[in-house]
Design a protein around this motif. Sequence first.
Motif, PDB file in Angstrom:
ATOM      1  N   SER A   1       0.845  -1.186   0.000  1.00  0.00           N
ATOM      2  CA  SER A   1       0.000   0.000   0.000  1.00  0.00           C
ATOM      3  C   SER A   1       0.886   1.244   0.000  1.00  0.00           C
ATOM      4  O   SER A   1       1.609   1.505   0.970  1.00  0.00           O
ATOM      5  CB  SER A   1      -0.905   0.011   1.234  1.00  0.00           C
ATOM      6  N   VAL A   2       0.849   2.006  -1.093  1.00  0.00           N
ATOM      7  CA  VAL A   2       1.729   3.168  -1.228  1.00  0.00           C
ATOM      8  C   VAL A   2       1.111   4.434  -0.640  1.00  0.00           C
ATOM      9  O   VAL A   2       1.777   5.471  -0.579  1.00  0.00           O
ATOM     10  CB  VAL A   2       2.089   3.410  -2.712  1.00  0.00           C
ATOM     11  N   MET A   3      -0.132   4.366  -0.202  1.00  0.00           N
ATOM     12  CA  MET A   3      -0.802   5.567   0.294  1.00  0.00           C
ATOM     13  C   MET A   3      -0.200   6.060   1.613  1.00  0.00           C
ATOM     14  O   MET A   3      -0.330   7.224   1.962  1.00  0.00           O
ATOM     15  CB  MET A   3      -2.298   5.307   0.469  1.00  0.00           C
ATOM     16  N   ARG A   4       0.473   5.163   2.329  1.00  0.00           N
ATOM     17  CA  ARG A   4       1.092   5.561   3.594  1.00  0.00           C
ATOM     18  C   ARG A   4       2.565   5.920   3.430  1.00  0.00           C
ATOM     19  O   ARG A   4       3.239   6.257   4.403  1.00  0.00           O
ATOM     20  CB  ARG A   4       0.950   4.430   4.614  1.00  0.00           C
ATOM     21  N   PHE A   5       3.066   5.861   2.196  1.00  0.00           N
ATOM     22  CA  PHE A   5       4.478   6.156   1.965  1.00  0.00           C
ATOM     23  C   PHE A   5       4.740   7.652   2.143  1.00  0.00           C
ATOM     24  O   PHE A   5       3.890   8.484   1.845  1.00  0.00           O
ATOM     25  CB  PHE A   5       4.907   5.742   0.561  1.00  0.00           C
ATOM     26  N   SER A   6       5.945   7.976   2.601  1.00  0.00           N
ATOM     27  CA  SER A   6       6.339   9.380   2.744  1.00  0.00           C
ATOM     28  C   SER A   6       6.615   9.995   1.376  1.00  0.00           C
ATOM     29  O   SER A   6       6.802   9.275   0.375  1.00  0.00           O
ATOM     30  CB  SER A   6       7.601   9.483   3.607  1.00  0.00           C
ATOM     31  N   ASP A   7       6.663  11.328   1.332  1.00  0.00           N
ATOM     32  CA  ASP A   7       6.956  12.016   0.066  1.00  0.00           C
ATOM     33  C   ASP A   7       8.324  11.617  -0.476  1.00  0.00           C
ATOM     34  O   ASP A   7       8.511  11.470  -1.685  1.00  0.00           O
ATOM     35  CB  ASP A   7       6.910  13.538   0.275  1.00  0.00           C
TER      36      ASP A   7
ATOM     37  N   GLY B   1      11.778  12.743  -9.596  1.00  0.00           N
ATOM     38  CA  GLY B   1      12.453  12.159  -8.443  1.00  0.00           C
ATOM     39  C   GLY B   1      13.064  13.120  -7.455  1.00  0.00           C
ATOM     40  O   GLY B   1      13.659  12.681  -6.466  1.00  0.00           O
ATOM     41  N   ALA B   2      12.961  14.415  -7.666  1.00  0.00           N
ATOM     42  CA  ALA B   2      13.519  15.360  -6.697  1.00  0.00           C
ATOM     43  C   ALA B   2      12.681  15.364  -5.425  1.00  0.00           C
ATOM     44  O   ALA B   2      11.450  15.388  -5.480  1.00  0.00           O
ATOM     45  CB  ALA B   2      13.569  16.758  -7.296  1.00  0.00           C
ATOM     46  N   THR B   3      13.334  15.333  -4.285  1.00  0.00           N
ATOM     47  CA  THR B   3      12.627  15.388  -3.004  1.00  0.00           C
ATOM     48  C   THR B   3      12.448  16.845  -2.577  1.00  0.00           C
ATOM     49  O   THR B   3      13.008  17.764  -3.179  1.00  0.00           O
ATOM     50  CB  THR B   3      13.428  14.646  -1.918  1.00  0.00           C
ATOM     51  N   ASN B   4      11.651  17.021  -1.516  1.00  0.00           N
ATOM     52  CA  ASN B   4      11.488  18.380  -0.967  1.00  0.00           C
ATOM     53  C   ASN B   4      12.842  18.959  -0.564  1.00  0.00           C
ATOM     54  O   ASN B   4      13.110  20.148  -0.754  1.00  0.00           O
ATOM     55  CB  ASN B   4      10.562  18.341   0.252  1.00  0.00           C
ATOM     56  N   ARG B   5      13.714  18.086  -0.009  1.00  0.00           N
ATOM     57  CA  ARG B   5      15.049  18.536   0.395  1.00  0.00           C
ATOM     58  C   ARG B   5      15.850  19.011  -0.805  1.00  0.00           C
ATOM     59  O   ARG B   5      16.541  20.036  -0.748  1.00  0.00           O
ATOM     60  CB  ARG B   5      15.773  17.387   1.094  1.00  0.00           C
ATOM     61  N   ASP B   6      15.766  18.285  -1.929  1.00  0.00           N
ATOM     62  CA  ASP B   6      16.510  18.675  -3.132  1.00  0.00           C
ATOM     63  C   ASP B   6      16.064  20.043  -3.642  1.00  0.00           C
ATOM     64  O   ASP B   6      16.899  20.883  -4.009  1.00  0.00           O
ATOM     65  CB  ASP B   6      16.313  17.627  -4.238  1.00  0.00           C
TER      66      ASP B   6
ATOM     67  N   SER C   1       9.892  24.090  -1.959  1.00  0.00           N
ATOM     68  CA  SER C   1       9.938  22.659  -1.647  1.00  0.00           C
ATOM     69  C   SER C   1       8.567  22.108  -1.273  1.00  0.00           C
ATOM     70  O   SER C   1       8.321  20.906  -1.402  1.00  0.00           O
ATOM     71  CB  SER C   1      10.924  22.411  -0.502  1.00  0.00           C
ATOM     72  N   ARG C   2       7.672  22.968  -0.820  1.00  0.00           N
ATOM     73  CA  ARG C   2       6.351  22.506  -0.370  1.00  0.00           C
ATOM     74  C   ARG C   2       5.298  22.510  -1.467  1.00  0.00           C
ATOM     75  O   ARG C   2       4.143  22.175  -1.224  1.00  0.00           O
ATOM     76  CB  ARG C   2       5.892  23.388   0.795  1.00  0.00           C
ATOM     77  N   LEU C   3       5.701  22.889  -2.673  1.00  0.00           N
ATOM     78  CA  LEU C   3       4.740  22.894  -3.778  1.00  0.00           C
ATOM     79  C   LEU C   3       4.313  21.473  -4.127  1.00  0.00           C
ATOM     80  O   LEU C   3       5.134  20.559  -4.185  1.00  0.00           O
ATOM     81  CB  LEU C   3       5.341  23.564  -5.011  1.00  0.00           C
TER      82      LEU C   3
END
Length: 655
Positions: free
Chosen positions: A68-74, A570-575, A644-646
Amino acid sequence: MIELRNIHKTYRMGTVEVKALQDVSLTIQPGEFVAIMGASGSGKSTLMHVLGLLDRPDAGMYEFCGESVMRFSDERLAAIRNRLAGFIFQQFHLLPRMNVRENVSLPLVYAARKDTVGPAVQRIQEVGLSDRISHRSNELSGGQQQRVAIARALVNEPLLILADEPTGNLDSRSKDDIMALLDDLHHRGKTVIVVTHEPEVAAHARRIITMRDGRIISDKKNIARQVDTKTDAAATDWACAIVRDATHKVGKVEFSEFLRQAVYSIFSHRMRSFLSILGILIGVAAVIAMLALGQGAKQSIEARLSSLGSNLLVIRPGSAKVHGVSQESGTVTRFTMKDIASLSRIPDVKSVSPSVMGRGQLVYGNKNWNTQIEGVGVEYETLRNVRPYYGRFFTPEEVLSREKVALLGLTVVRELFGEENPVGQTIKINLINFKVIGVLPTKGASSFHDQDDTLILPVTTAMYRLLGKQYLDTIYVEVRDPALVEQAIEAVEQTIKRLHRLGKDDDDTFSIRNMSDIREALESTTKTMSGLLGAIAVISLLVGGIGIMNIMLVSVTERTREIGLRKAIGATNRDIMLQFLVEAMLMSFLGGVFGILLGSGAALLMSVIAKWTVRVSLSSILLATVFSIGVGIVFGLWPARQASRLNPIEALRYE
């Protein structure tokens, strides 16, 4: 491989709710070629975004390889998108400041792959754009831009290809070429999902899903296209292993890559970047120039104070006064040479020099000059730091024998001798001949008094041969150590009271001035001035920082689609946050470097034109540099955080 059950997704546009997906259930097997059709607003693009992990459903269940991917983090979803999903967008979403190879290699950057060139070049060759590898997007046709988008989608060898209206902006020939590429990908074992409203495009799929008002109204196999295709079981197992691995994350992007992207962005928007850098440049230049001015003033004051002598006490006879009227006679202590001998024996005292003052008329040849005359002891040379610039100081023997020798200040030398060397010459002081034995060092002006307009004689000569004085005007006392000043003052007071038989309350018959008090007052004033100048400069720097923040906020708005694309691949919020933060820091650093050069030049100009003493110190340069980078971090943090929050989907749809 993919299973959706009872998926719901609602968008809110102001007070209006738009139900994009309603109770959607769907299963997609590895190696399928699926077309999702429907009119505009039917929910087909939202379904693709949910399948591609770009958007989260409001309700329902989404399983990928049984997870279940719905609980995965960003961050985990970004890792899966980067390695397993390749997106082909209708608007291409190529970054205009990058060439073809750089656009294609972007997913490899966020995968932290060491080799980003080789795989990118290979994919570009596969889509037939080898001759366009160094071209930018504005130098390509629509079909060529879509080929670049396909190469970018394939560069990480994803299992799942998602194409949103891939032929919507293309002519018929380019459309056929793109569909041929998608067919080839399917034959190579890729799972292809195409969103389209064109029946001729959907005809290439093996399965056609039709949607209306957020619901699936039909899910049929395309009989005409049911041919055997291979399924890459190993690739499927690898993909499922990535999904099931809770520790799998996108690799950390090298700082050099963030720096390179920041340089691209700055040079792509030269005027905007220049205005941002200009604000920091002016602020740092102001910091450097103001601190240089403050340091120069401090240095100048210290030089003046050193000419007074260190740890110096000045003792003068004093008369108590009430409302400006002197008291009875005897209230003034008269100092003589006996006081000098007694004060010299105090343990905390290093040296003592008597002093008498007066004025005299000097004559040399046909020139004359009226100046201040001071008679002093031999110790005066070191005590007041008046080592002669030319010649020598007088000796103890010359003091005892009341020799008629004199040392001249530079103003007196200039007025009487011009460019001629005065040492060895004879001058008349009040009609008495004196031999010039030295020239005093320059001390400059103090308030309205020229300290170089003076003449020094042996104290005995001044008292008994020239001025006719019986008492000393001043006694200079040098204390051995600054820490002993207060102790020495007390000892001096007790000695004077004992010699002159003064009572405990007769302190006002003489005065002792402590030069360290003057030093502290002047240094305090200098620090206050330096602090004030520094504060003004810091305000300028803060204004520059606000300018950077505003420009970065504008940049975030202008590059919203770019942010959405980077997150999609694939860029994360941190990136994203680091990307914008490094850009702000780089602009601040450049502003700091040029500001240091401008500030140093301005300080030098002030010293040349205004004749002010300035001093550019390494500490002020380091302070300005660190502060400028700090401004970039502080004022770039909020825009970077906003970027990053977009939401990736909202960013990609931004107009």
